[in-house]
Scaffold this motif. Structure first.
Motif, PDB file in Angstrom:
ATOM      1  N   ARG A 337      -1.087 -27.640 -13.509  1.00 53.13           N
ATOM      2  CA  ARG A 337      -1.880 -26.554 -14.054  1.00 53.13           C
ATOM      3  C   ARG A 337      -2.629 -27.019 -15.293  1.00 53.13           C
ATOM      4  NH1 ARG A 337      -0.024 -24.429  -9.912  1.00 53.13           N
ATOM      5  NH2 ARG A 337       0.182 -22.183  -9.653  1.00 53.13           N
ATOM      6  N   ARG A 338      -3.843 -26.508 -15.462  1.00 52.14           N
ATOM      7  CA  ARG A 338      -4.528 -26.695 -16.727  1.00 52.14           C
ATOM      8  C   ARG A 338      -3.983 -25.685 -17.728  1.00 52.14           C
ATOM      9  NH1 ARG A 338      -8.152 -26.186 -12.571  1.00 52.14           N
ATOM     10  NH2 ARG A 338      -9.207 -28.097 -11.902  1.00 52.14           N
ATOM     11  N   PHE A 339      -4.329 -25.857 -18.987  1.00 55.96           N
ATOM     12  CA  PHE A 339      -3.882 -24.941 -20.029  1.00 55.96           C
ATOM     13  C   PHE A 339      -5.058 -24.089 -20.493  1.00 55.96           C
ATOM     14  CE2 PHE A 339      -1.067 -28.572 -20.085  1.00 55.96           C
ATOM     15  CZ  PHE A 339       0.194 -27.995 -20.191  1.00 55.96           C
ATOM     16  N   SER A 340      -4.836 -22.810 -20.625  1.00 53.73           N
ATOM     17  CA  SER A 340      -5.888 -21.932 -21.142  1.00 53.73           C
ATOM     18  C   SER A 340      -6.176 -22.294 -22.598  1.00 53.73           C
ATOM     19  CB  SER A 340      -5.447 -20.466 -21.049  1.00 53.73           C
ATOM     20  OG  SER A 340      -4.403 -20.199 -21.977  1.00 53.73           O
ATOM     21  N   ASP A 342      -6.197 -20.318 -25.114  1.00 55.98           N
ATOM     22  CA  ASP A 342      -5.194 -19.668 -25.960  1.00 55.98           C
ATOM     23  C   ASP A 342      -3.895 -20.470 -25.977  1.00 55.98           C
ATOM     24  OD1 ASP A 342      -6.871 -17.659 -26.685  1.00 55.98           O
ATOM     25  OD2 ASP A 342      -6.060 -16.166 -25.306  1.00 55.98           O
ATOM     26  N   ALA A 343      -3.488 -20.973 -24.798  1.00 57.01           N
ATOM     27  CA  ALA A 343      -2.243 -21.745 -24.716  1.00 57.01           C
ATOM     28  C   ALA A 343      -2.357 -23.035 -25.514  1.00 57.01           C
ATOM     29  CB  ALA A 343      -1.908 -22.043 -23.259  1.00 57.01           C
ATOM     30  N   MET A 344      -3.512 -23.715 -25.401  1.00 56.78           N
ATOM     31  CA  MET A 344      -3.682 -24.965 -26.125  1.00 56.78           C
ATOM     32  C   MET A 344      -3.727 -24.719 -27.636  1.00 56.78           C
ATOM     33  SD  MET A 344      -3.720 -28.188 -25.888  1.00 56.78           S
ATOM     34  CE  MET A 344      -3.909 -28.395 -24.101  1.00 56.78           C
ATOM     35  N   ASP A 345      -4.407 -23.666 -28.057  1.00 58.90           N
ATOM     36  CA  ASP A 345      -4.459 -23.334 -29.490  1.00 58.90           C
ATOM     37  C   ASP A 345      -3.054 -23.028 -30.019  1.00 58.90           C
ATOM     38  OD1 ASP A 345      -7.181 -23.679 -29.489  1.00 58.90           O
ATOM     39  OD2 ASP A 345      -7.656 -21.534 -29.350  1.00 58.90           O
ATOM     40  N   ALA A 346      -2.281 -22.290 -29.214  1.00 57.45           N
ATOM     41  CA  ALA A 346      -0.920 -21.944 -29.634  1.00 57.45           C
ATOM     42  C   ALA A 346      -0.045 -23.191 -29.736  1.00 57.45           C
ATOM     43  CB  ALA A 346      -0.299 -20.942 -28.655  1.00 57.45           C
ATOM     44  N   MET A 347      -0.230 -24.136 -28.805  1.00 59.15           N
ATOM     45  CA  MET A 347       0.562 -25.371 -28.855  1.00 59.15           C
ATOM     46  C   MET A 347       0.209 -26.194 -30.094  1.00 59.15           C
ATOM     47  SD  MET A 347       1.133 -26.797 -24.968  1.00 59.15           S
ATOM     48  CE  MET A 347      -0.573 -26.797 -24.451  1.00 59.15           C
ATOM     49  N   LYS A 348      -1.066 -26.219 -30.439  1.00 59.66           N
ATOM     50  CA  LYS A 348      -1.483 -26.992 -31.612  1.00 59.66           C
ATOM     51  C   LYS A 348      -0.980 -26.354 -32.904  1.00 59.66           C
ATOM     52  CE  LYS A 348      -5.670 -28.986 -29.564  1.00 59.66           C
ATOM     53  NZ  LYS A 348      -7.153 -28.993 -29.585  1.00 59.66           N
ATOM     54  N   ALA A 349      -0.805 -25.019 -32.895  1.00 63.36           N
ATOM     55  CA  ALA A 349      -0.367 -24.326 -34.106  1.00 63.36           C
ATOM     56  C   ALA A 349       1.148 -24.253 -34.232  1.00 63.36           C
ATOM     57  CB  ALA A 349      -0.941 -22.907 -34.123  1.00 63.36           C
ATOM     58  N   HIS A 350       1.855 -24.432 -33.134  1.00 60.18           N
ATOM     59  CA  HIS A 350       3.323 -24.304 -33.132  1.00 60.18           C
ATOM     60  C   HIS A 350       3.958 -25.419 -33.964  1.00 60.18           C
ATOM     61  CE1 HIS A 350       7.137 -22.907 -31.590  1.00 60.18           C
ATOM     62  NE2 HIS A 350       7.449 -24.111 -31.146  1.00 60.18           N
ATOM     63  N   ILE A 375      -2.033 -22.380 -17.177  1.00 58.39           N
ATOM     64  CA  ILE A 375      -0.820 -22.008 -17.889  1.00 58.39           C
ATOM     65  C   ILE A 375      -1.239 -21.227 -19.119  1.00 58.39           C
ATOM     66  CG2 ILE A 375       1.170 -22.880 -19.186  1.00 58.39           C
ATOM     67  CD1 ILE A 375       1.212 -25.289 -17.346  1.00 58.39           C
ATOM     68  N   GLU A 376      -0.763 -19.986 -19.227  1.00 57.00           N
ATOM     69  CA  GLU A 376      -1.089 -19.140 -20.363  1.00 57.00           C
ATOM     70  C   GLU A 376      -0.007 -19.283 -21.429  1.00 57.00           C
ATOM     71  OE1 GLU A 376      -3.892 -17.735 -20.535  1.00 57.00           O
ATOM     72  OE2 GLU A 376      -4.552 -17.840 -18.441  1.00 57.00           O
ATOM     73  N   LEU A 377      -0.329 -18.847 -22.648  1.00 59.49           N
ATOM     74  CA  LEU A 377       0.642 -19.016 -23.735  1.00 59.49           C
ATOM     75  C   LEU A 377       1.924 -18.235 -23.477  1.00 59.49           C
ATOM     76  CD1 LEU A 377       0.550 -16.305 -25.792  1.00 59.49           C
ATOM     77  CD2 LEU A 377      -1.618 -17.338 -26.406  1.00 59.49           C
ATOM     78  N   GLU A 378       1.826 -17.091 -22.744  1.00 60.92           N
ATOM     79  CA  GLU A 378       3.043 -16.346 -22.403  1.00 60.92           C
ATOM     80  C   GLU A 378       3.940 -17.160 -21.477  1.00 60.92           C
ATOM     81  OE1 GLU A 378      -0.017 -15.174 -22.061  1.00 60.92           O
ATOM     82  OE2 GLU A 378      -0.191 -13.524 -23.492  1.00 60.92           O
ATOM     83  N   ASP A 379       3.345 -17.969 -20.591  1.00 58.63           N
ATOM     84  CA  ASP A 379       4.131 -18.826 -19.698  1.00 58.63           C
ATOM     85  C   ASP A 379       4.912 -19.868 -20.486  1.00 58.63           C
ATOM     86  OD1 ASP A 379       2.968 -17.493 -17.494  1.00 58.63           O
ATOM     87  OD2 ASP A 379       1.252 -18.860 -17.549  1.00 58.63           O
TER      88      ASP A 379
END
Length: 442
Positions: A337-340, A342-350, A375-379
């Protein structure tokens, strides 16, 4: 920019229908190299893009199609009739396994646009796979910090000295040790890893040094310990700070004398092993508290490697996430899966308290839970709320780390000639000794 090694655009048509066959001359005129095969072909030709005629009968038993797509490393476009498009579950199936779809009859212009987009994505994914294969599963990352770490490991691998690897849990200390072993002259010998904190205290001595038959209750035969098992290779002592003090004394003796005695034995056995040790603990603090032997610390701390937490190299997160997405998609049996955004931004900020190990687990979870193409950030189990940024370290701490790194690299290059090591750094030999003492090196 991509390195253009092969400019050909390879198209594979699986189970071509009559409409497909009439389309092929125009695609060849547009520059596509076209080949075809049956869906149950044992060895389909390599391709950049695949065009697959999807029929109702195949949708009832899609396992062969999944297997073909899963092992092809390409982007696929489904071709189906309007009737087949109305089949129950076909939308989910196409969304799961295909880049796009086209209904019959063909709109040639639209097909060429779709093929072009799929070809671009195939090349992009191929670029990512090439990077991952080049880096292997050892030290993923393209940040400056990771480049410097790889350079340091290459230097340290050339020596036979003991290396102490320090870093937070989940930062890849064992991967650093395995890379040191692979690049060393001992690479053809065994690599034996021991988690010192995972072995019951009453068994540690026997595990490390072996025992003779009858040396204690349950010792029904002679056992070779981890030191002897690693002969000619490398022994990695993970979480070495968890060793009891009496075992620390035994370890020190083996490192000094390069020989050991099995439990219950009287014969000295020579050992030819390079020892690498790792810990997440502050050993100097442990020494002050009486939990770690100072003489063992200096014996282990000949050369040093510091593994960086993931929060200090956020630029590596996209590459790592893509690597784990591809890795776990094979395990789960789904397409990567690619990352949305929002998901990528959340991973960079985590803040990643669990470091790379936590990232791997969250991506695995995302692969399982994702419903759509992304893959969404909720996933991932992450929140949109940005966490508080970690505090910057002080200028003094930056200077301390820089001094420590420079001293370590100089020692790695001139371990047997401290005058040359001092000259390399542009300082006097007394200053060099003073800095070594200041940082607890040697």
């Amino acid at each position: 920019m991509f390195d253009v090694v092969d400019s050909a655009r390879r198209l594979l048509v699986v189970d071509p229908c009559a409409d497909c066959l009439t389309l092929l001359p125009e695609l060849r005129s547009a520059g596509w190299e076209v080949s075809s095969c049956a869906v149950d072909s044992v060895a389909p030709p390599p391709c950049d893009v695949g065009l697959l005629r999807l029929q109702t009968a195949q949708l009832a038993r899609p396992e062969r199609i999944k297997e073909l797509i899963r092992h092809s490393n390409t982007e696929w476009i489904a071709v189906l009739s309007p009737d087949a498009l109305r089949t129950k579950g076909v939308g989910d199936f196409i969304s799961e396994w295909f880049f796009d779809f086209h209904t019959l009859p063909f709109d040639v212009e639209r097909v060429q646009v779709t093929l072009g987009r799929a070809f671009g994505m195939a090349r992009l994914r191929g670029r990512g796979r090439a990077i991952n294969e080049e880096l292997g599963s050892e030290l993923l990352g393209q940040s400056h910090a990771m480049e410097e770490l790889r350079k340091l490991i290459t230097k340290l691998a050339a020596t036979d000295s003991t290396v102490l690897i320090h870093g937070e849990s989940g930062t890849g200390k064992e991967l650093v040790a395995r890379t040191l072993h692979r690049q060393s002259r001992r690479s053809r010998g065994p690599f034996v890893a021991v988690n010192c904190g995972a072995i019951p205290e009453h068994l540690i001595q026997s595990e490390l040094f072996g025992h003779e038959k009858g040396s204690f209750t349950g010792a029904h035969q002679r056992k070779i310990g981890r030191f002897e098992a690693a002969a000619g290779g490398t022994l990695f002592l993970d979480e070495v700070a968890d060793l009891p003090l009496d075992l620390q004394a035994n370890l020190l003796r083996v490192l000094q004398e390069r020989q050991l005695e099995r439990v219950g034995g009287t014969q000295a056995i020579p050992v030819d092993v390079r020892v690498l040790a790792a810990t997440h603990m502050d050993l100097e603090k442990a020494i002050a508290e009486g939990r770690f032997r100072e003489d063992l610390f200096y014996r282990l701390n000949v050369l040093q490697v510091e593994t960086l937490p993931l929060r200090e190299r956020p630029g590596d997160i996209p590459l790592l996430a893509d690597y784990f997405s591809q890795l776990y998609s094979q395990e789960i049996g789904r397409r990567p899966r690619r990352f949305s955004d929002d998901a990528m931004d959340a991973m960079k900020a985590h803040p990643w308290p669990g470091n790379v190990r936590e990232l791997a687990n969250r991506v695995r979870r995302g692969q399982v839970l994702a419903d759509g193409r992304q893959i969404e950030l909720e996933d991932l189990g992450l929140s949109r709320s940005a966490p508080t940024a970690p505090a910057l370290i002080t200028l003094e701490e930056y200077k301390r780390r820089a001094e420590y790194q420079a001293l370590s690299e100089a020692l790695a290059r001139y371990a047997d000639n401290l005058s040359l090591a001092a000259r390399l750094l542009g300082i006097s030999r007394p200053t060099f000794y003073r800095l070594l003492h200041k940082h607890g090196i040697r």
